[in-house]
Scaffold this motif. Structure first.
Motif, short mmCIF file in Angstrom:
data_model
loop_
_atom_site.label_atom_id
_atom_site.label_comp_id
_atom_site.label_asym_id
_atom_site.label_seq_id
_atom_site.Cartn_x
_atom_site.Cartn_y
_atom_site.Cartn_z
N ARG A 1 0.84 -1.20 0.00
CA ARG A 1 0.00 0.00 0.00
C ARG A 1 0.88 1.26 0.00
N LEU A 2 1.94 1.25 0.80
CA LEU A 2 2.86 2.39 0.82
C LEU A 2 3.54 2.57 -0.53
N ALA A 3 3.95 1.45 -1.14
CA ALA A 3 4.61 1.53 -2.45
C ALA A 3 3.65 2.09 -3.50
N ALA A 4 2.39 1.70 -3.43
CA ALA A 4 1.40 2.22 -4.37
C ALA A 4 1.20 3.73 -4.17
N LEU A 5 1.19 4.16 -2.92
CA LEU A 5 1.07 5.59 -2.65
C LEU A 5 2.27 6.36 -3.18
N GLN A 6 3.45 5.78 -3.08
CA GLN A 6 4.66 6.45 -3.60
C GLN A 6 4.60 6.52 -5.13
N GLU A 7 4.16 5.44 -5.77
CA GLU A 7 4.08 5.42 -7.23
C GLU A 7 3.09 6.45 -7.75
N ARG A 8 2.00 6.68 -7.02
CA ARG A 8 1.01 7.67 -7.44
C ARG A 8 1.44 9.09 -7.11
N ALA B 1 9.85 10.05 -1.76
CA ALA B 1 10.75 8.95 -1.45
C ALA B 1 11.15 8.97 0.03
N GLU B 2 11.37 10.16 0.55
CA GLU B 2 11.76 10.29 1.97
C GLU B 2 10.60 9.89 2.88
N ALA C 1 7.92 6.04 6.56
CA ALA C 1 6.74 5.23 6.85
C ALA C 1 7.09 3.75 6.87
N LYS C 2 7.94 3.34 5.95
CA LYS C 2 8.38 1.94 5.88
C LYS C 2 9.16 1.56 7.14
N ALA C 3 10.06 2.43 7.57
CA ALA C 3 10.86 2.16 8.78
C ALA C 3 9.94 2.08 10.01
#
Length: 115
Positions: free
Chosen positions: A9-16, A21-22, A27-29
């Motif tokens: 879900r986080l990766a999809a939000l970044q792609e959109r 990136a920061e 959020a991932k950490a």
């Protein structure tokens, strides 16, 4: 939601472009750190260390009492209605008198709330 689902879900939000990136890395950490943190036991379940803590938290009730407040105190600790505990002690009393012995011992050794 599992950790993998959250990361996707986080990766999809970044792609959109919703997350930079920061922000994605932060959020991932945070997500990974919370996944590895020990989770508290759910209410009503007891792990090995929780049983000793529950015994230490047991107090005789001052509001929900008929005799000594044992059933009200156990009800507050377990989340089960006090009438169920009263029924259990009564049934144990009718069968071999164990309920009376346990109740009297708890009445003697368990302190009242506020003490």
């Amino acid at each position: 939601m599992s950790l993998a689902d959250e990361l996707e879900r986080l990766a999809a939000l970044q792609e959109r472009g919703v997350l930079s990136a920061e922000e994605f890395q932060q959020a991932k950490a945070r997500l990974i750190a919370t996944a590895h943190a020990p989770q508290p036991a759910a209410a009503g379940t007891a792990s090995d260390g929780d049983i000793g803590n529950a015994v230490q938290r047991l107090r005789r009730s001052t509001e929900d009492r008929w005799l000594g407040g044992i059933c009200g105190g156990v009800a507050q600790l377990t989340g089960i209605e006090s009438w169920v505990w009263r029924l259990a002690f009564t049934l144990l009393f009718l069968f071999w008198g164990a309920g009376l012995l346990i109740y009297v011992l708890l009445w003697i050794f368990v302190p009242e709330q506020g003490q």
